[in-house]
Enzyme design. Structure first.
Site: not given
Length: 372
Positions: A258, A309
């Site tokens: 991330h 996700d």
């Protein structure tokens, strides 16, 4: 003046909407763990983001009534979705075009007062699930299902999508997924929405710009590619072999790492829990098992964390949502945050106009066309 690639860590605006501090995420001061622990409804969170406080029972009831009264789309909009569904367009392109169409059909679309924007916000928020469910069913050759005003936001979407009312556990899981995706500070699509809003354009243009940004695979398309990866691994039968091949050829493994979070994505654990709960003891448990194996491999070999996700891909599959529309589901949730930022930008506006750092040649001599 020196440029900063991707504007990394640069502050572009002040906001009261959401905040990321190290590995925590909060909405208007409420840590998402608080919202998860108390099973906040998505409608509550939309209200929180737009009004900067949690609603009272009366305020929430009125807000829900406003949303439900605006669920339906016109026959003209449905017909346009039908035409697009036959052209094999990217689902996000269909959503982008349909939102623009809503602006065309709304005679008040050019009104940008705070009151007008609020009414347009309600209409946009309420119609997004109907647009998405209508597109999916038409694309698959099925008749669209009209929304039920007796159902809440999450339950109504699953009903319109699958044709039957979802069980309480499924509605709870989908509601929580919507809450977790509602806003995430100044990500690419939110920034696009705020830049548009800063020009004092209409809300439909702002949301269309945000959808365009979310469509990109580096922003909103990751969860779709996660499930495609799971299917490929299931066919090949070896997590290690599949990932070794991908990493050897320097391919990105979707659902890991991330830009902001370094130790953990605070949203991931709730999606993991829901995916486990809904798959345990069913034929879909294979997807959760594979996900755990992939996560373990990536942690030990690349020291990368799963992001929002990763487990959402399995969760959405279990809820009957095809992987090709995962980014549409992302948009359905994130529009609540986009709208909050659009409204905030309008209330204390200054045109967003950064500078660039020129790195090309200078003082070149012009050569007439006859000598070139």
């Amino acid at each position: 003046m020196k440029g900063n690639a991707g504007l990394k860590d640069m502050i572009a605006c002040d906001t009261r909407i959401s905040e990321i501090v190290e590995d925590t995420l909060s909405y208007v001061g409420y840590n998402i763990s608080e919202l998860m622990e108390h099973n906040a409804s998505f409608e509550e969170v939309i209200y929180l983001l737009w009004n900067l406080h949690l609603p009272t029972q009366i305020e929430l009831k009125h807000f829900e009534e406003e949303l439900r009264a605006n669920y339906a789309i016109s026959d003209a909009v449905e017909q346009c979705i039908l035409i697009q569904s036959r052209k094999h367009l990217h689902p996000m392109s269909v959503l982008r075009s349909t939102i623009s169409l809503l602006g065309v059909y709304n005679i008040h679309a050019e009104e940008t007062s705070l009151e007008a924007t609020y009414q347009q916000s309600i209409q946009l928020m309420a119609k997004i699930p109907t647009i998405i469910a209508t597109f999916v069913r038409l694309r698959s050759g099925y008749t669209p299902i009209a929304p039920k005003q007796t159902l809440g936001f999450a339950a109504n979407f699953l009903y319109m999508l699958n044709g039957t009312e979802a069980c309480a556990e499924e509605v709870k899981a989908f509601n929580r997924a919507l809450v977790l995706h509602a806003d995430h500070e100044l990500n690419a699509s939110t920034f696009a929405a705020r830049v548009c809003a800063s020009t004092l354009t209409d809300i439909y243009s702002c949301v269309t710009a945000a959808i365009g940004a979310l469509k990109g695979p580096l922003h909103g398309g990751a969860n779709e590619r996660v499930f495609e990866m799971l299917k490929e691994i299931k066919e090949k039968g070896s997590v290690k072999e599949y990932l070794d091949d991908k990493l050897a050829s320097h391919q990105k493994i979707m659902g890991f790492g991330h830009r902001v979070y370094k130790e953990k994505d605070p949203r991931e654990k709730y999606l993991r829990e829901m995916a486990k709960e809904l798959t345990q003891g069913t034929e879909n448990e294979i997807w959760y098992t594979l996900s755990e194996e992939i996560e373990d491999y990536m942690k030990h070999t690349k020291h990368l964390i799963p992001n929002v996700d990763f487990y959402s891909a399995t969760l959405y599959h279990v809820l009957g949502i095809d992987s090709s529309i995962y980014t549409l589901i992302f948009a359905m949730s994130r529009i609540s945050g986009w709208i909050a930022h659009i409204q905030e930008q309008q209330k204390n506006n200054r045109l967003i106009r950064p500078r660039s750092n020129y790195i090309g040649p200078r003082n070149l001599e012009y050569i007439p066309i006859g000598r070139r």
